[in-house]
Write an enzyme that holds these catalytic residues in place. Structure first.
Site, mmCIF file in Angstrom:
data_model
loop_
_atom_site.group_PDB
_atom_site.id
_atom_site.type_symbol
_atom_site.label_atom_id
_atom_site.label_comp_id
_atom_site.label_asym_id
_atom_site.label_seq_id
_atom_site.Cartn_x
_atom_site.Cartn_y
_atom_site.Cartn_z
ATOM 1 N N ASP A 346 0.831 -1.194 0.000
ATOM 2 C CA ASP A 346 0.000 0.000 0.000
ATOM 3 C C ASP A 346 0.872 1.253 0.000
ATOM 4 O OD1 ASP A 346 -2.675 1.316 0.477
ATOM 5 O OD2 ASP A 346 -1.657 1.955 2.303
ATOM 6 N N GLU A 388 1.683 -0.450 -5.041
ATOM 7 C CA GLU A 388 0.802 0.669 -5.355
ATOM 8 C C GLU A 388 1.742 1.863 -5.475
ATOM 9 O OE1 GLU A 388 -3.313 2.739 -3.757
ATOM 10 O OE2 GLU A 388 -1.772 2.225 -2.287
#
Length: 703
Positions: A346, A388
């Site tokens: 993330d 990401e």
């Protein structure tokens, strides 16, 4: 009665249960600036006070910055925590508070969820009766039944992968899930639904965070549902287990992994190494802040405040040696002890910032230290590493992880945006769409990499669901209690004429057609496709594009929809199996662009006329042919995002060959997809592609 203690060892960090003569537990904790550490032992998971407090003497129980002690006689299942003494000097970054009961950063299991109170950890007073605690773990007793020993790791190539991003709790929490009440929303509940995933054609599940997180990190009255609020990176989230015993979540999680592996499905964890649940200076003291604040977080010049590159109040200091070691050992643990197949990082661009928070200049030529350490680690070799490739403070590194790192893949944000804009009918999107179909060569320049390291997606947890993408022009997030300020404003969505739910047949038909269009483009593009949980049955969040705090039926999988949307589910299932069965979509190298016949896989671009693609800003149409001569596969694909029908010329075929219609998204849902064996023959030299629709034709090699 005070337990006997020995000095202990400075490695390994955490609580290590030792047998074979020693019979006890070694505890080790890093803290550079602490003056005294107390080990707390509890008789019960929810005991209001410890039964034993063992002070660690700096002269006996400290080696450099490592505090350690060995307690003979302790076993797995022992509940423990810490108090850490030291200066409370905010301007210099010190936040020691011995009133706070702290978790072990390396703790493998956590209890106390029923007594936990976030506010008690924010206030300066003692929070022992309302604090989370760790549990000593013995990983050697679990029976993996040959997983990774007798049965080799799956290691499904990206080219053969279909990723399903899902929420463990939301997948089976709905009362209509068919799962028994005690297993709803748990790892055990997910096990019962593995046949559903297998039948759909899923090869990997990407689980939203299962690391222990803070459900109270949300607006008052709401719950942090997604889990991007990590408290402990090593411990599975206790409430996701139907077995609520202290060590139950570990075993149930491993049961789930083992069962998924038996079904041929890999497990990818969404990991959040960019921030923690402790938030900014107003947040709770749970672990890292109270152990060594300046080591674990990037601070402002005034060290009373935190730099916030995550958008969540603080930034984990990933390129500090102590923190990078924790991250690496955490990943190793989930691979070696929990048999995880990969990780999605993330806001991974945070890991491309130095220990002070500045973007690393050397990132222009090679990967930063922590990223290189991760991808070069032998324990992690062969795992999927998915970035990401952006953060909340403006870094946007899509292309860079793949360009400068040898094993990282990336969520392809431009794929999402460009496909949405093309099918919405925006001008100037045909060249962008062509690039996305070809594996984004404008983003991924290296020719020596697997082109499938581009993870293609239309929707993910963050944003509209697929149904809502074609049903709403604007976000509708009032239920999040932030006056609709949260969530993305630029969604590239189109409501097809009416905002929100409607019974208008024409609007509903168009929305369904757009859903089919978007999915067809996703699976026909080079790269690894990822779909969001429930998109296959039109799961809706009623226009909420930031459901992080909606732990209710707005976010849960509605299992009645499987029957209601069965024809759509069948279309997606057939599409997946069709694509997965073709060599054309198992290529690891980029297809060559050509207008001539070649002896290896290639693509040729067309417009309404053969060999004449229209790249102008006013074009809304694109056609292309895909051919794999060795596999005898030949497809012709036509996309029309225009609001009127368009006639496309078809490539001429040799004697005895003809085109068969596999997909036409303008047809009724139960006729949209046809297997090659039963597909209708196309006898004309052109094909009328209806407004806002996609068509896929194929030559039958045995015709």
């Amino acid at each position: 009665m005070t337990l006997k203690s020995l000095p202990g060892e400075s490695y390994p960090l955490g609580a290590t249960f030792e047998k074979d003569g020693k019979n006890g537990v070694n505890f080790c904790l890093f803290s550079k600036h602490a003056t005294l550490i107390e080990l707390l032992l509890f008789d019960e998971p929810n005991a209001p006070q410890p039964s034993e407090i063992i002070p660690l003497d700096p002269k006996i129980n400290r080696t450099n910055y490592y505090w350690h002690v060995f307690i003979p006689g302790l076993t797995a299942g022992q509940v423990y925590a810490y108090r850490v003494h030291g200066p409370y000097d905010l301007e210099n970054g010190y936040r020691f508070n011995p009133n706070k009961v702290l978790l072990d950063p390396y703790g493998k299991a956590i209890v106390g969820s029923s007594i936990y109170n976030r506010e008690a950890a924010v206030e300066l007073g003692d929070n022992c009766a309302q604090a989370l605690r760790n549990v000593v773990v013995d990983n050697e007793t679990y029976d993996w039944e040959g997983d990774w020993a007798e049965h080799p790791r799956l290691r499904t190539p990206y080219a053969s992968s279909v990723i399903y991003e899902m929420h463990v709790g939301g997948f089976t929490r709905h009362p209509n899930s068919g799962v028994s009440p005690e297993k709803r929303g748990t790892f055990a509940g997910l096990i019962e639904k593995i046949p559903y995933l297998k039948s759909l054609g899923i090869t990997a599940v990407e689980l939203l965070p299962v690391h222990y997180f803070d459900p109270e990190d949300a607006m008052k009255g709401l719950t942090n549902y997604w889990g991007y609020s990590t408290i402990s990176f090593f411990a599975p989230y206790h409430p996701y287990s139907s077995d609520q015993s202290p060590l139950g979540p570990l075993n149930e999680f491993r049961d789930m992994v083992k069962a998924l592996h038996k079904a041929g499905i890999e497990v990818i964890l969404d990991v959040v190494f960019n921030h923690t649940a402790e938030g900014d200076e107003r947040g709770p003291t749970l672990c890292f802040r109270g152990i060594d604040n300046e080591t674990y977080y990037i601070l402002e010049k005034n060290k009373a405040h935190y730099k916030n590159y995550s958008g969540c109040g603080n930034t984990f200091r990933g390129n500090h040696p102590i923190v990078s070691r924790l991250i690496l050992e955490c990943l190793r643990y989930w691979v070696s002890e929990m048999h995880i197949d990969g990780f999605r990082f993330d806001l991974a661009s945070v890991l491309a910032r130095d220990a002070s928070g500045s973007p690393l200049e050397e990132w222009k030529t090679y990967a930063p230290d922590i990223l290189w350490v991760i991808e070069s680690d032998p324990v992690l070799a062969g795992t999927k590493l998915i970035a990401e490739a952006w953060d909340a403070a403006g870094l946007y590194d899509v292309g860079r992880f793949v360009e400068l790192a040898d094993w990282f893949s990336e969520w392809n944000g431009p794929f999402r945006d460009d496909v949405r804009r093309f099918m919405r009918g925006d001008d100037g999107m045909v060249p962008c769409l062509a690039a996305r179909i070809l594996g984004s060569p404008d983003i991924y320049h290296r020719m020596d990499i697997d082109i499938n390291r581009s993870i293609n997606f239309i929707t993910c947890h963050d944003g509209f669901t697929l149904n809502d993408l074609v049903s709403y022009n604007e976000k509708h997030n009032l239920a999040n209690l932030e006056n609709n300020r949260d969530g993305a404003n630029d969604n590239y969505s189109w409501n097809c004429g009416i905002e929100g739910e409607t019974n208008e047949p024409e609007i509903e038909a168009l929305r369904l057609q757009q859903i089919k269009n978007l999915l067809t483009i996703l699976f026909l593009s080079q790269g690894t496709p990822m779909i969001l949980m429930g998109d296959e049955v039109r799961r809706t969040q009623r226009g909420n594009n930031n459901g992080y705090c909606q732990d209710n039926q707005l976010s849960w999988f509605d299992w009645d929809a499987v029957e209601k949307e069965y024809d759509l589910w069948c279309f997606i299932r057939r599409l997946i199996h069709f694509i997965q069965g073709l060599e054309l979509f198992r290529q690891e190298g980029r297809l060559e662009v050509t207008y001539a016949s070649l002896h290896h896989p290639h693509i040729s671009w067309h417009g309404m006329k053969l060999g004449q693609p229209d790249w102008s800003s006013y074009s809304h149409c694109l056609a292309f042919s895909l051919r794999h001569p060795e596999a005898d596969e030949y497809l012709h694909v036509m996309f029309n995002a225009y609001w009127e029908p368009v006639e496309f010329e078809l490539p001429l075929l040799g004697h005895g060959d003809c085109w068969y219609r596999i997909i036409d998204t303008a047809l009724p849902l139960n006729q949209t997809f046809c297997e090659l064996e039963s597909a209708s023959q196309v006898t004309r030299e052109s094909y009328p592609v209806q407004a806002r629709s996609c068509v896929v034709l194929m030559v039958n090699p045995i015709s």
